[in-house]
Motif scaffolding. Structure first.
Motif, PDB file in Angstrom:
ATOM      1  N   SER A   1      12.901  -1.420  -6.240  1.00 46.10           N
ATOM      2  CA  SER A   1      11.905  -0.353  -6.054  1.00 46.10           C
ATOM      3  C   SER A   1      12.485   0.801  -5.268  1.00 46.10           C
ATOM      4  O   SER A   1      12.265   1.970  -5.606  1.00 46.10           O
ATOM      5  CB  SER A   1      10.669  -0.894  -5.335  1.00 46.10           C
ATOM      6  OG  SER A   1       9.981  -1.808  -6.147  1.00 46.10           O
ATOM      7  N   LEU A   2      13.229   0.504  -4.216  1.00 50.70           N
ATOM      8  CA  LEU A   2      13.848   1.536  -3.409  1.00 50.70           C
ATOM      9  C   LEU A   2      14.874   2.328  -4.224  1.00 50.70           C
ATOM     10  O   LEU A   2      14.871   3.563  -4.212  1.00 50.70           O
ATOM     11  CB  LEU A   2      14.502   0.940  -2.160  1.00 50.70           C
ATOM     12  CG  LEU A   2      15.254   1.912  -1.268  1.00 50.70           C
ATOM     13  CD1 LEU A   2      14.332   3.033  -0.762  1.00 50.70           C
ATOM     14  CD2 LEU A   2      15.897   1.160  -0.101  1.00 50.70           C
ATOM     15  N   ALA A   3      15.733   1.626  -4.933  1.00 59.67           N
ATOM     16  CA  ALA A   3      16.774   2.296  -5.716  1.00 59.67           C
ATOM     17  C   ALA A   3      16.149   3.206  -6.780  1.00 59.67           C
ATOM     18  O   ALA A   3      16.595   4.349  -6.966  1.00 59.67           O
ATOM     19  CB  ALA A   3      17.686   1.263  -6.360  1.00 59.67           C
ATOM     20  N   LEU A   4      15.124   2.714  -7.446  1.00 67.45           N
ATOM     21  CA  LEU A   4      14.485   3.518  -8.479  1.00 67.45           C
ATOM     22  C   LEU A   4      13.711   4.690  -7.894  1.00 67.45           C
ATOM     23  O   LEU A   4      13.688   5.780  -8.461  1.00 67.45           O
ATOM     24  CB  LEU A   4      13.592   2.638  -9.351  1.00 67.45           C
ATOM     25  CG  LEU A   4      14.348   1.663 -10.267  1.00 67.45           C
ATOM     26  CD1 LEU A   4      13.408   0.629 -10.844  1.00 67.45           C
ATOM     27  CD2 LEU A   4      15.069   2.417 -11.368  1.00 67.45           C
ATOM     28  N   ALA A   5      13.081   4.482  -6.730  1.00 67.54           N
ATOM     29  CA  ALA A   5      12.355   5.594  -6.074  1.00 67.54           C
ATOM     30  C   ALA A   5      13.330   6.697  -5.685  1.00 67.54           C
ATOM     31  O   ALA A   5      12.994   7.880  -5.775  1.00 67.54           O
ATOM     32  CB  ALA A   5      11.607   5.064  -4.850  1.00 67.54           C
ATOM     33  N   LEU A   6      14.503   6.320  -5.258  1.00 71.29           N
ATOM     34  CA  LEU A   6      15.495   7.320  -4.877  1.00 71.29           C
ATOM     35  C   LEU A   6      16.092   8.020  -6.092  1.00 71.29           C
ATOM     36  O   LEU A   6      16.535   9.166  -6.007  1.00 71.29           O
ATOM     37  CB  LEU A   6      16.611   6.666  -4.062  1.00 71.29           C
ATOM     38  CG  LEU A   6      16.212   6.190  -2.659  1.00 71.29           C
ATOM     39  CD1 LEU A   6      17.322   5.353  -2.045  1.00 71.29           C
ATOM     40  CD2 LEU A   6      15.846   7.366  -1.772  1.00 71.29           C
TER      41      LEU A   6
ATOM     42  N   ALA B   1       0.829  -1.206   0.000  1.00 65.86           N
ATOM     43  CA  ALA B   1       0.000   0.000   0.000  1.00 65.86           C
ATOM     44  C   ALA B   1       0.866   1.259   0.000  1.00 65.86           C
ATOM     45  O   ALA B   1       0.568   2.228  -0.717  1.00 65.86           O
ATOM     46  CB  ALA B   1      -0.932  -0.009   1.211  1.00 65.86           C
ATOM     47  N   GLY B   2       1.926   1.254   0.779  1.00 60.74           N
ATOM     48  CA  GLY B   2       2.826   2.402   0.823  1.00 60.74           C
ATOM     49  C   GLY B   2       3.500   2.655  -0.513  1.00 60.74           C
ATOM     50  O   GLY B   2       3.673   3.799  -0.932  1.00 60.74           O
ATOM     51  N   LEU B   3       3.867   1.572  -1.202  1.00 61.42           N
ATOM     52  CA  LEU B   3       4.455   1.736  -2.533  1.00 61.42           C
ATOM     53  C   LEU B   3       3.448   2.359  -3.497  1.00 61.42           C
ATOM     54  O   LEU B   3       3.804   3.215  -4.312  1.00 61.42           O
ATOM     55  CB  LEU B   3       4.931   0.383  -3.075  1.00 61.42           C
ATOM     56  CG  LEU B   3       6.172  -0.214  -2.420  1.00 61.42           C
ATOM     57  CD1 LEU B   3       6.445  -1.610  -2.985  1.00 61.42           C
ATOM     58  CD2 LEU B   3       7.384   0.675  -2.593  1.00 61.42           C
ATOM     59  N   LEU B   4       2.190   1.932  -3.396  1.00 64.24           N
ATOM     60  CA  LEU B   4       1.150   2.521  -4.254  1.00 64.24           C
ATOM     61  C   LEU B   4       0.962   4.005  -3.976  1.00 64.24           C
ATOM     62  O   LEU B   4       0.829   4.810  -4.902  1.00 64.24           O
ATOM     63  CB  LEU B   4      -0.182   1.796  -4.050  1.00 64.24           C
ATOM     64  CG  LEU B   4      -0.388   0.512  -4.827  1.00 64.24           C
ATOM     65  CD1 LEU B   4      -1.741  -0.102  -4.492  1.00 64.24           C
ATOM     66  CD2 LEU B   4      -0.253   0.742  -6.312  1.00 64.24           C
ATOM     67  N   VAL B   5       0.960   4.355  -2.693  1.00 64.83           N
ATOM     68  CA  VAL B   5       0.826   5.768  -2.331  1.00 64.83           C
ATOM     69  C   VAL B   5       2.032   6.553  -2.854  1.00 64.83           C
ATOM     70  O   VAL B   5       1.897   7.686  -3.323  1.00 64.83           O
ATOM     71  CB  VAL B   5       0.644   5.935  -0.807  1.00 64.83           C
ATOM     72  CG1 VAL B   5       0.695   7.391  -0.395  1.00 64.83           C
ATOM     73  CG2 VAL B   5      -0.675   5.300  -0.367  1.00 64.83           C
ATOM     74  N   GLY B   6       3.199   5.944  -2.810  1.00 67.79           N
ATOM     75  CA  GLY B   6       4.389   6.576  -3.364  1.00 67.79           C
ATOM     76  C   GLY B   6       4.261   6.804  -4.864  1.00 67.79           C
ATOM     77  O   GLY B   6       4.640   7.852  -5.372  1.00 67.79           O
ATOM     78  N   LEU B   7       3.699   5.819  -5.564  1.00 69.62           N
ATOM     79  CA  LEU B   7       3.469   5.986  -6.999  1.00 69.62           C
ATOM     80  C   LEU B   7       2.455   7.083  -7.283  1.00 69.62           C
ATOM     81  O   LEU B   7       2.529   7.752  -8.302  1.00 69.62           O
ATOM     82  CB  LEU B   7       2.966   4.676  -7.612  1.00 69.62           C
ATOM     83  CG  LEU B   7       3.999   3.608  -7.930  1.00 69.62           C
ATOM     84  CD1 LEU B   7       3.305   2.346  -8.419  1.00 69.62           C
ATOM     85  CD2 LEU B   7       4.994   4.100  -8.953  1.00 69.62           C
TER      86      LEU B   7
ATOM     87  N   GLY C   1       2.191   9.800  -5.765  1.00 65.22           N
ATOM     88  CA  GLY C   1       2.754  11.130  -5.598  1.00 65.22           C
ATOM     89  C   GLY C   1       3.312  11.459  -4.231  1.00 65.22           C
ATOM     90  O   GLY C   1       3.952  12.484  -4.067  1.00 65.22           O
ATOM     91  N   VAL C   2       3.083  10.614  -3.241  1.00 65.00           N
ATOM     92  CA  VAL C   2       3.644  10.871  -1.908  1.00 65.00           C
ATOM     93  C   VAL C   2       4.959  10.103  -1.822  1.00 65.00           C
ATOM     94  O   VAL C   2       5.055   9.037  -1.204  1.00 65.00           O
ATOM     95  CB  VAL C   2       2.659  10.461  -0.789  1.00 65.00           C
ATOM     96  CG1 VAL C   2       3.213  10.857   0.570  1.00 65.00           C
ATOM     97  CG2 VAL C   2       1.296  11.087  -1.021  1.00 65.00           C
ATOM     98  N   ARG C   3       5.956  10.654  -2.489  1.00 64.72           N
ATOM     99  CA  ARG C   3       7.246   9.979  -2.657  1.00 64.72           C
ATOM    100  C   ARG C   3       7.895   9.538  -1.350  1.00 64.72           C
ATOM    101  O   ARG C   3       8.386   8.404  -1.268  1.00 64.72           O
ATOM    102  CB  ARG C   3       8.181  10.893  -3.456  1.00 64.72           C
ATOM    103  CG  ARG C   3       9.431  10.220  -3.912  1.00 64.72           C
ATOM    104  CD  ARG C   3      10.149  11.088  -4.964  1.00 64.72           C
ATOM    105  NE  ARG C   3      11.431  10.519  -5.225  1.00 64.72           N
ATOM    106  CZ  ARG C   3      12.574  11.012  -4.757  1.00 64.72           C
ATOM    107  NH1 ARG C   3      12.574  12.115  -4.046  1.00 64.72           N
ATOM    108  NH2 ARG C   3      13.716  10.422  -5.020  1.00 64.72           N
ATOM    109  N   PRO C   4       7.916  10.374  -0.294  1.00 67.99           N
ATOM    110  CA  PRO C   4       8.553   9.919   0.945  1.00 67.99           C
ATOM    111  C   PRO C   4       7.912   8.665   1.535  1.00 67.99           C
ATOM    112  O   PRO C   4       8.607   7.801   2.077  1.00 67.99           O
ATOM    113  CB  PRO C   4       8.392  11.108   1.899  1.00 67.99           C
ATOM    114  CG  PRO C   4       8.256  12.297   1.000  1.00 67.99           C
ATOM    115  CD  PRO C   4       7.518  11.792  -0.205  1.00 67.99           C
ATOM    116  N   LEU C   5       6.602   8.526   1.396  1.00 66.15           N
ATOM    117  CA  LEU C   5       5.948   7.318   1.905  1.00 66.15           C
ATOM    118  C   LEU C   5       6.337   6.103   1.073  1.00 66.15           C
ATOM    119  O   LEU C   5       6.552   5.013   1.615  1.00 66.15           O
ATOM    120  CB  LEU C   5       4.429   7.499   1.937  1.00 66.15           C
ATOM    121  CG  LEU C   5       3.663   6.353   2.595  1.00 66.15           C
ATOM    122  CD1 LEU C   5       4.133   6.131   4.026  1.00 66.15           C
ATOM    123  CD2 LEU C   5       2.185   6.638   2.570  1.00 66.15           C
ATOM    124  N   GLY C   6       6.446   6.285  -0.235  1.00 67.42           N
ATOM    125  CA  GLY C   6       6.888   5.188  -1.086  1.00 67.42           C
ATOM    126  C   GLY C   6       8.307   4.744  -0.758  1.00 67.42           C
ATOM    127  O   GLY C   6       8.596   3.545  -0.720  1.00 67.42           O
TER     128      GLY C   6
END
Length: 116
Positions: free
Chosen positions: A109-114, A56-62, A64-69
């Protein structure tokens, strides 16, 4: 780079949502794996909830809430590092590829989010 982030993160969400559902359903392979690595079956709802929260947190990050993702991806990396460690500690190597694959997805996922 953004497309890779979305694709990998969606795969991570689907994988974790699926395994969380299996935990909640107390699927026979999940129970057998938990017993093999000395994890009590009573922990499965909590472990499933952690995986579902990560998805769910990854979805929220996608959304637009990047810090949560990023936090969710970090949590999943830590969770699956623990899962790999539990398999190694119990010397259950025949199915080590499963937690290692989840760890690889979470790490990517973490590396790409960063990176985006």
């Amino acid at each position: 780079m953004f497309v890779a982030y979305v694709v990998v993160t969606v795969l991570t969400v689907l994988a974790n949502a699926g395994i969380a559902a299996a935990d909640f359903a107390r699927a026979r392979p999940v129970l057998a794996n938990a017993a093999a690595v000395h994890v009590p079956g009573s922990w499965l709802p909590v472990l499933g909830a952690l995986k579902a929260a990560g998805a769910a947190g990854l979805l929220v990050g996608l959304a637009g809430v990047r810090p949560l993702g990023i936090a969710a991806a970090t949590g999943l990396v830590l969770f699956f590092t623990g899962a790999v460690a539990a398999h190694l500690r119990a010397r259950v190597l025949h199915n080590l590829a499963f937690p290692a694959a989840y760890l690889a997805l979470a790490t990517a996922s973490l590396a790409l989010a960063l990176a985006v």
